[in-house]
Design a protein around this motif. Sequence first.
Motif, PDB file in Angstrom:
ATOM      1  N   MET A   1       0.831  -1.100  -0.153  1.00  0.00           N
ATOM      2  CA  MET A   1       0.146  -0.052  -0.040  1.00  0.00           C
ATOM      3  C   MET A   1       0.718   1.446   0.125  1.00  0.00           C
ATOM      4  N   GLN A   4       2.366   2.345  -3.293  1.00  0.00           N
ATOM      5  CA  GLN A   4       1.204   2.915  -4.395  1.00  0.00           C
ATOM      6  C   GLN A   4       0.783   4.255  -3.715  1.00  0.00           C
ATOM      7  N   PHE A  49     -13.557   2.490  -9.295  1.00  0.00           N
ATOM      8  CA  PHE A  49     -12.781   1.192  -9.541  1.00  0.00           C
ATOM      9  C   PHE A  49     -13.142   0.378 -10.866  1.00  0.00           C
ATOM     10  N   ALA A 148      -5.266   7.158 -10.819  1.00  0.00           N
ATOM     11  CA  ALA A 148      -4.943   6.923  -9.622  1.00  0.00           C
ATOM     12  C   ALA A 148      -5.940   7.692  -8.539  1.00  0.00           C
ATOM     13  N   PHE A 210      -5.009   4.675  -0.059  1.00  0.00           N
ATOM     14  CA  PHE A 210      -5.177   4.574  -1.598  1.00  0.00           C
ATOM     15  C   PHE A 210      -6.354   3.934  -2.026  1.00  0.00           C
ATOM     16  N   THR A 212      -7.546   3.173  -5.406  1.00  0.00           N
ATOM     17  CA  THR A 212      -7.285   2.314  -6.655  1.00  0.00           C
ATOM     18  C   THR A 212      -6.614   2.960  -7.835  1.00  0.00           C
ATOM     19  N   ASN A 242      -7.917  -2.554 -14.508  1.00  0.00           N
ATOM     20  CA  ASN A 242      -8.075  -2.083 -13.076  1.00  0.00           C
ATOM     21  C   ASN A 242      -6.879  -2.921 -12.285  1.00  0.00           C
ATOM     22  N   SER A 244      -6.284  -2.559  -8.833  1.00  0.00           N
ATOM     23  CA  SER A 244      -6.413  -2.389  -7.331  1.00  0.00           C
ATOM     24  C   SER A 244      -6.499  -3.766  -6.841  1.00  0.00           C
ATOM     25  N   SER A 245      -6.300  -4.010  -5.504  1.00  0.00           N
ATOM     26  CA  SER A 245      -6.414  -5.237  -4.888  1.00  0.00           C
ATOM     27  C   SER A 245      -7.929  -5.674  -4.788  1.00  0.00           C
ATOM     28  N   TYR A 246      -8.723  -4.371  -4.912  1.00  0.00           N
ATOM     29  CA  TYR A 246     -10.193  -4.667  -4.936  1.00  0.00           C
ATOM     30  C   TYR A 246     -10.976  -5.129  -6.140  1.00  0.00           C
TER      31      TYR A 246
END
Length: 403
Positions: A1, A4, A49, A148, A210, A212, A242, A244-246
């Motif tokens: 994180m 980023q 996202f 971002a 952060f 995304t 995309n 992001s970890s989400y």
Amino acid sequence: MKHQKLVFVFFLCLSLSLFAQSDQDSIPAYTKNGISKPSILSTNPFGVFISRLNHNFKLKASQRLELDISLESGNVWGPNVKTYIPNDPSVRADMSALAWFSRQYRVEEDQIDAGYFEIETDGVIKGLRGNLTIPTTKNQELIVGFRAFLLTNGKFPLSSLTSDRLIEFFHDNVAGGDDPFDRRVFGLDKAKFLYTDRNGRSFDLGNGDFLTAGIETHYYYYPTFLNDKKVYLNFGAHLGTNLSSYNMSMDVGLSAAGVKQFDLNDRNFILFGLGTNVLRKNAVDLQDDNFDFGTNDFIGSLETDIEYTFLSKGKTYHSFGISFYLQTSLHKKDEDDYNIYVRDDDAFNSWGHGTRHLYKNNNYWTFVYTFTRKISTSFYIQQDFTVNNNPDLQTGVSVKFGI
């Protein structure tokens, strides 16, 4: 994180450096090309996202490398709402006969056979975008970009126009009344993004976290068969990744847009633009545990723009534009007819918007001022009049120049 966040800060410093150096002679002159509009995509808490598409209102393909960088700031707010989606058809029928805000009083939460998701949003989302335009052929171009986003508490002075305090000052003294959305009840200048999706995945983010990032690729073709009538068309193909970890996935889309130019005289003209696009969200999933950011697989949007431009004696273009953006809902609309919404005990005013409006079409207005000479610099302010999950107020600044 942490790395980023460092990347976000690096690009922020780079963009500020470019603003400071914008008058240097080393930068080639930029030529105004169509409606001078930066990305005006909202910092919608769910929308950031995915790879939503900005509409393109250029008249022709760029003939050399161009770089544009933009900063945006949007105030988002929605108190905690728990949402239950009943599985039993008879319960759904019973709930459909009731007003949405009263359904919670007809059931016991711990006894509901239902799907479930929960949302709470508060803060100012800061966005950073960059695009490099690469000419390919006379009538075609490739654009490669990044985006971002960071969640902040929006305190003065970094969020002067989008802070909670300024927005509530406007509500108190101009329109809206006393605390129409319960911001003061929960406290001003806070940052929180809580989300549990219907698959049980959850995150709880705060100030400085952060959100995304993503990489985008756009390819545009500009046919010329109507140019003699001062009608300019373009068609685009789009790929967004995309990161992001989400939500690590790829989105694909198609777009079409047209611009009509009306010359008032040799120094004044009006441009009218109309664009549409469609995006296949999560066309390719790059991980198995992506969050659910909307049950609609396809997202469409429509945008209309009108811009008045005059050329000053100093050979500077001054452009004033207004746009209306309309997007289809992120969630399938039928569920809203029977969903059971449970409010936070402290929320009373407009408490259901943050969840219910995921089922409504998304729209907002944007006013843009641009001056173009050596570079093109744009400033915009955006308002969501229907309070449908976009920021209550969003601002942005963008620079674009040749390389």
